[in-house]
Scaffold this motif. Structure first.
Motif, PDB file in Angstrom:
ATOM      1  N   PHE A 107      40.422  31.900  44.841  1.00 56.49           N
ATOM      2  CA  PHE A 107      39.996  32.898  44.123  1.00 56.49           C
ATOM      3  C   PHE A 107      38.795  33.424  44.735  1.00 56.49           C
ATOM      4  CE2 PHE A 107      42.605  31.065  41.083  1.00 56.49           C
ATOM      5  CZ  PHE A 107      43.375  31.989  40.562  1.00 56.49           C
ATOM      6  N   PRO A 108      38.288  34.230  45.147  1.00 55.97           N
ATOM      7  CA  PRO A 108      36.237  34.747  45.915  1.00 55.97           C
ATOM      8  C   PRO A 108      35.831  34.854  45.239  1.00 55.97           C
ATOM      9  CG  PRO A 108      38.005  36.949  45.390  1.00 55.97           C
ATOM     10  CD  PRO A 108      38.931  35.231  45.012  1.00 55.97           C
ATOM     11  N   GLN A 155      34.736  36.669  40.988  1.00 55.55           N
ATOM     12  CA  GLN A 155      36.945  36.727  39.981  1.00 55.55           C
ATOM     13  C   GLN A 155      36.646  35.559  39.003  1.00 55.55           C
ATOM     14  OE1 GLN A 155      39.309  38.285  42.603  1.00 55.55           O
ATOM     15  NE2 GLN A 155      41.168  37.118  41.387  1.00 55.55           N
ATOM     16  N   ARG A 156      37.053  36.336  37.694  1.00 52.96           N
ATOM     17  CA  ARG A 156      36.597  35.512  36.674  1.00 52.96           C
ATOM     18  C   ARG A 156      39.156  34.631  37.234  1.00 52.96           C
ATOM     19  NH1 ARG A 156      37.000  38.956  31.188  1.00 52.96           N
ATOM     20  NH2 ARG A 156      37.119  40.776  33.016  1.00 52.96           N
ATOM     21  N   ARG A 190      40.417  34.392  31.884  1.00 52.53           N
ATOM     22  CA  ARG A 190      39.770  35.650  31.076  1.00 52.53           C
ATOM     23  C   ARG A 190      40.022  35.678  29.449  1.00 52.53           C
ATOM     24  NH1 ARG A 190      42.188  37.690  35.574  1.00 52.53           N
ATOM     25  NH2 ARG A 190      40.844  38.569  37.232  1.00 52.53           N
ATOM     26  N   ASP A 232      35.478  33.234  29.225  1.00 53.05           N
ATOM     27  CA  ASP A 232      36.051  33.460  30.839  1.00 53.05           C
ATOM     28  C   ASP A 232      35.565  32.117  31.350  1.00 53.05           C
ATOM     29  OD1 ASP A 232      36.397  36.031  30.516  1.00 53.05           O
ATOM     30  OD2 ASP A 232      34.425  36.558  30.422  1.00 53.05           O
ATOM     31  N   PRO A 257      33.751  30.266  46.370  1.00 57.28           N
ATOM     32  CA  PRO A 257      35.508  30.173  46.737  1.00 57.28           C
ATOM     33  C   PRO A 257      35.716  28.954  45.867  1.00 57.28           C
ATOM     34  CG  PRO A 257      33.884  31.140  48.686  1.00 57.28           C
ATOM     35  CD  PRO A 257      33.029  30.288  46.890  1.00 57.28           C
TER      36      PRO A 257
END
Lengths: 504, 138
Positions: free
Chosen positions: B36-37, B40-41, B44, B92, B98
């Motif tokens: 995941f970058p 980003q969630r 959610r 969230d 990263p």
């Protein structure tokens, strides 16, 4: 096989290019197509002598897993037809669409490997793409803002390399003593060479079941083993499980026909005069079990041939060594380095209910490539994505039309979405097909994105993500429709109620 | 990452500390690693279809109604509460660097925990600690 040699004077001599695409499989060709249509200066180099990538060689038993239905209810030159044709690359021009059905001999909706290869050759011919073949990328160095790709022909210098080299490097487990007595899937022999032999296949994913399926009439017994229980695509609602075409060995095992499917870790292989002893340990009971066989094939997958990119700063993850990427398929750790094709499966998106996108297959990644190219076009060449204004009262119909028929939404469920935005002046703009993860996690104008999703019961339905005050707070799903047609009064009313304050 | 490295990484996480090698291999094959970058969630708030995640690398922040309530890192896990309750997440979880994480599909959590009781016990311990901390704060 359809092999074509191209002109004696190859295109793209070594030098400086705006973008350099590496690879001439489906991912490279689709990316080059999108770049060409935006008029972006780029070179394409490939180690192969002709288009096709992995389809020049695989699948091993020479027929694909994914279908192309020649008689679907949409004309071949429409976007809607792409939903039923998993194998053609996509094009903006109607005459360049649906290359595959015209090349298939009608004996199966699953193209042969040779037909798929011919389809890629034909796409290159029709669209006028150019590739410098027989020019393998062998290494990379950095030169300021540029990367230099080294090939036997010379150096290619660019700010934006786009690697489409596939997840194509045979991967053998590195921690199993005696693994050298196993052949990798990629080195499987002729089917007839397994006649009467006892065969052990390491793995229970599609490549393992493909081999078992193709060798059913030759090898006996066939033992498939891996730590995790096998799962079927129809139960997982995705390509992640064993595909329907390869279920025959499973039925054989269930009926006691000579196929055995074990949940076991492979601990070591020992060769002796009578064959190979495969030492395993069951994953449920930890009991040892030794299988005496004649041949072992490791259907243990493939990794990503990134050469020296990790040393230059491209971080990778997982057993396949995929690059860690943004939602635009750019390395998170080495900006400016982009990827397309099957490598794009490294961007997982929302993965709702655990269901992955189809980025590892042509019908999924052919749409991802557009997002990578659009990002490159905007960032490096000043070409912003068009955002045409649309009539506000057309929003509901536009989004329901996409939910019913947009091929990118159907092939990349819960991953790509069609977005409409309301600008500060009150006008409504069509953002086109976007990354759903990008849409829901990035601040932007108010609006809504619609995608198609499958839930844990296998129900397929449109899902709506409304952005208010720059944020998406929840999802909402529309009702199922028996034949997945959502342009109905009930769905219009549902969507209108969701969009009312934003796009109404 | 080689198979050995993945097994070593799993074995080093408290959640999986009681599993033998065959079971660790099965877990590694059951929970795909995802990347995941930053920004980003991963989970959610309010969304359906979430999963269960175990962080292998990187950091995340937990936000409830956009207010940060916790930071998690390597070995921490999240997503289990909403799956056990059958409700959308109430927070969230956002990658602040990263992140590499193992993911288990939400619908598979029950079968997974029943198949690996030592993991269920470790999870119960961790959830109890969180509850205890919350009680002491209140």
């Amino acid at each position: 096989m359809a092999r074509q040699r191209v002109a004696t004077s190859p295109p793209f001599p070594p030098g400086d290019y705006g973008v350099v695409v590496v690879g001439s499989g489906p991912g490279g060709l689709q990316a080059s197509y999108y770049l060409s249509r935006q008029g972006i200066d780029h070179a394409v180099i490939s180690a192969d002598p002709a288009p096709g990538g992995m389809f020049r060689q695989w699948p091993f038993f020479q027929r694909l897993l994914s279908w192309t239905k020649p008689h679907a209810r949409h004309a071949h030159d429409t976007r809607e037809y792409e939903r039923y044709d998993f194998n053609s690359l996509v094009a903006l021009e109607p005459q360049n669409r649906a290359v595959m059905p015209a090349l298939m001999d009608g004996s199966s909706e699953f193209p042969s490997r040779a037909e798929m290869e011919a389809g890629l050759v034909e796409f290159v011919r029709r669209t006028g793409l150019r590739v410098r073949y027989d020019t393998p990328w062998q290494g990379t160095t950095r030169d300021g803002e540029h990367l230099v790709l080294h090939t036997p022909a010379g150096e290619y210098r660019t700010r934006v390399p786009l690697f489409t080299v596939g997840v194509a490097e045979p991967r053998m487990p590195d921690d199993i003593p005696g693994i050298e007595h196993a052949a990798h899937y990629a080195d499987t022999g002729e089917a007839s060479s397994y006649a009467g032999k006892r065969l052990f296949i390491m793995g229970k994913a599609n490549s393992a079941f493909e081999l078992a399926s193709g060798l059913l009439q030759w090898a006996s017994p066939i033992i498939l083993a891996s730590p995790r229980p096998a799962q079927l695509s129809v139960n997982l609602h995705s390509l992640g499980g064993v595909r329907a075409r390869y279920v025959q060995p499973w039925e054989d095992a269930e009926l006691g026909g000579g196929v055995f499917i074990l949940d076991a870790a492979i601990e070591r292989l020992e060769q002796h005069a009578g064959g190979i002893a495969v030492h395993t340990r069951r994953t449920d009971t930890a009991e040892p079990f030794v299988a005496e066989v004649d041949e072992v094939i490791a259907a243990t997958g493939f990794s990503t041939p990134l050469l020296d990119l990790p040393a230059l700063g491209v971080s990778t993850f997982g057993r396949s060594g995929l690059p860690a990427m943004t939602n635009h398929y750019e390395s998170v750790s080495l900006p400016g380095v982009f990827f397309a094709g099957t490598i794009s499966q490294g961007v997982s998106g929302l993965r709702k209910y655990g269901i992955p996108a189809n980025s590892g297959a042509v019908h999924g990644h052919r749409y991802n490539g557009r997002l990578a190219v659009d990002e490159i076009a905007a960032r490096y060449f000043g070409r912003e994505r068009p955002r045409p204004a649309v009539a506000p009262d057309s929003a509901v119909e536009r989004l329901l039309t996409s939910a019913s028929a947009a091929p990118g939404l159907w092939h990349q469920k819960s991953y790509l979405a069609h977005a409409l935005s309301r600008d500060p002046d009150g006008s409504v703009c069509d953002e086109g097909i976007v990354s759903l993860a990008e849409y829901v996690d990035t601040a932007g104008p108010d609006g809504a994105a619609v995608t198609v999703e499958t839930d844990d019961r296998g129900s397929i339905h449109p899902a709506v993500y409304v952005r208010r005050r720059g944020r998406v707070d929840a999802d909402a799903v529309l009702d199922e429709s028996p034949l997945t047609e959502y342009r109905t009064p009930a769905h219009r009313a549902q969507l209108q109620a969701l969009l009312g304050d934003v796009l109404g | 990452m080689s198979q050995d490295q993945i097994i070593d990484a799993l074995a080093g996480l408290t959640l999986f500390a009681d599993l033998d090698r065959p079971a660790l291999l099965a877990v590694a094959h059951t929970m795909p690693e995802e990347s995941f970058p930053a920004g980003q969630r991963i989970l959610r708030q309010g969304f359906s279809g979430g999963g269960f995640f175990v962080i292998l690398e990187g950091e995340v922040t937990v936000r409830v109604d956009e207010a940060e309530v916790a930071t998690l890192g390597k070995g921490d896990f999240f997503g289990e509460i909403s799956l056990l309750l059958g409700e959308p997440p109430i927070a969230d979880v956002v990658a602040t660097s990263p992140v590499h994480a193992l993911q288990l599909a939400g619908p598979d959590l029950r079968a997974f925990l029943l198949a690996y009781p030592p993991v269920m016990y470790r999870m119960l311990q961790a959830v109890s600690r969180r509850l205890d901390r919350a009680n002491r704060r209140s």
